[in-house]
Design an enzyme around this catalytic site. Structure first.
Site, PDB file in Angstrom:
ATOM      1  N   GLU A  65      40.870  35.042  26.664  1.00  0.00           N
ATOM      2  CA  GLU A  65      40.508  36.184  27.753  1.00  0.00           C
ATOM      3  C   GLU A  65      41.450  37.202  27.480  1.00  0.00           C
ATOM      4  OE1 GLU A  65      38.095  35.275  31.127  1.00  0.00           O
ATOM      5  OE2 GLU A  65      40.100  34.651  31.669  1.00  0.00           O
ATOM      6  N   HIS A  90      44.677  31.075  33.885  1.00  0.00           N
ATOM      7  CA  HIS A  90      44.139  32.221  33.951  1.00  0.00           C
ATOM      8  C   HIS A  90      44.995  33.208  34.052  1.00  0.00           C
ATOM      9  CE1 HIS A  90      41.786  35.970  35.452  1.00  0.00           C
ATOM     10  NE2 HIS A  90      40.759  35.381  34.920  1.00  0.00           N
TER      11      HIS A  90
HETATM   12  P1  PGA Z   1      35.966  39.884  34.305  1.00  0.00           P
HETATM   13  O1  PGA Z   1      36.584  38.669  34.264  1.00  0.00           O
HETATM   14  O2  PGA Z   1      34.302  39.360  33.706  1.00  0.00           O
HETATM   15  O3  PGA Z   1      35.449  40.799  35.576  1.00  0.00           O
HETATM   16  O4  PGA Z   1      36.407  40.674  33.347  1.00  0.00           O
HETATM   17  C1  PGA Z   1      36.755  37.513  33.604  1.00  0.00           C
HETATM   18  C2  PGA Z   1      37.828  36.656  34.219  1.00  0.00           C
HETATM   19  O5  PGA Z   1      38.587  37.010  34.561  1.00  0.00           O
HETATM   20  O6  PGA Z   1      37.474  35.480  33.772  1.00  0.00           O
END
Ligand code: PGA
Length: 253
Positions: free
Chosen positions: A176, A104
Site C-alpha cells: 500500500e 497499516h
Molecule cells: P483507500 O484505502 O482504498 O481508501 O485508498 C486503502 C487502505 O488504506 O487500506
C-alpha cells in the site's frame, strides 16, 4: 474475478473508523445475502471497527450460508496485562476476526508502529490463528528519492523473520503506497508488478503460503487492469468498500 479463472482473489474491505458500529451492522445485514454470493466464488473479508466485530460475527453464525470472513484492523503487541486501552489478539479472534490488518500506514504514523512492533503483532495474531495482513508502503518522498524497494525491504524484514520462525501456513503482505491511500492515485500495474516481483524474491522458499495484495485507491475503474498483475492475490479496499455496489463491482469486474 481474476483473469485466471481458477484463482480465487481476496477482497479485504478496510472500513477503518468510517462507520459507527450500528451503521456497520445495518450495512452488513442489508447486504448479507449479496455479499455471501460474492463469497462463494471469491474470498471476502470485512474489517469493521472492533465494536462491530461481534455483532457481525453473530449474524454470520446465525446464517446457513457462511462465506463471509471478518478481520480486525490492528491488535496489541502484548498478549495481556496492564495495557490500558489495548485489545489482545486472543479477544479479537474470540469475537470473530479470522484476519488481522497490521502495520497499516495510518497505524504506523498515528500510533507510531515500527516494523519491529508490526512483526511482534504478527506473532500475536498467529498465536491465535488469525491470518496477518501486513501492510507495507513507501511515502511520496521516499518514492521520489528512488528508495521504494529499500523501504519495503526494511518493513518486510522483521515480519519475514517471524513468519519463517512460526512457519505460518497462510498470510498476506499488502503493498500500500502511502501516497496512493485515499488519494485517487495509484501506481501503474507495471510498477506494482515490478514491486511484487522484487518482494517475491525476498520471500524464503519455505513460505509458500505468503500472498501479495495491493491497496491504495482501488476502484471498479482501475481494478480490471490491476487484476492482470500475475502475482496479485487480491486487494485491500478502503473508501470504495463502504459503498456496497462499488465493492461488488470491484469483485465482479
Ligand atoms: P483507500 O484505502 O482504498 O481508501 O485508498 C486503502 C487502505 O488504506 O487500506
Amino acid at each position: 474475478m481474476s483473469t485466471d479463472a481458477t484463482k480465487k482473489l481476496v477482497y479485504v474491505a478496510n472500513w477503518k473508523m468510517n462507520m459507527p458500529a450500528i451503521q456497520s451492522t445495518e450495512w452488513f445485514a442489508k447486504h448479507y445475502e449479496a455479499l455471501s454470493e460474492l463469497g462463494r466464488t471469491e474470498r471476502i473479508v470485512i474489517c469493521p471497527t472492533v465494536p462491530a466485530l461481534f455483532p457481525l460475527y453473530s449474524m454470520i453464525l446465525a446464517k446457513e450460508q457462511q462465506t463471509i470472513m471478518l478481520g480486525a484492523q490492528d491488535c496489541s503487541v502484548h498478549a495481556g496485562g496492564p495495557f490500558t486501552g489495548q485489545i489482545a489478539a486472543e479477544d479479537l479472534k474470540a469475537i470473530g476476526a479470522q484476519f488481522c490488518i497490521l502495520g497499516h500506514s495510518e497505524s504506523r504514523t498515528l500510533l507510531a508502529d515500527t516494523s519491529i512492533t508490526v512483526a511482534r503483532k504478527c506473532a500475536r495474531a498467529l498465536e491465535h490463528y488469525m491470518l496477518p495482513i501486513v501492510c507495507i508502503g513507501e511515502t511520496a518522498q521516499e518514492r521520489a528519492a528512488g528508495n521504494t524497494l529499500e523501504v519495503l525491504e526494511g518493513q518486510l524484514e522483521p515480519v519475514l523473520k517471524i513468519l519463517t520462525e512460526t512457519m505460518a501456513p497462510m498470510n498476506f503482505i499488502a503493498y500500500e503506497p502511502v501516497w496512493a491511500i485515499g488519494s485517487g492515485v495509484t501506481p501503474t500495474p507495471e510498477e506494482i508488478a515490478a514491486v511484487f516481483d522484487h518482494l517475491k524474491n525476498l520471500i524464503p522458499a519455505n513460505l509458500p503460503g505468503l500472498h501479495l495484495l495491493y491497496g491504495g485507491s482501488v476502484t471498479s475503474k482501475n481494478a480490471p487492469e490491476l487484476k492482470k498483475i500475475a502475482l496479485l492475490s487480491g486487494f485491500l479496499v478502503g473508501n470504495a468498500s463502504l459503498d456496497f455496489q462499488e465493492f461488488k463491482k470491484i469483485v465482479e469486474c
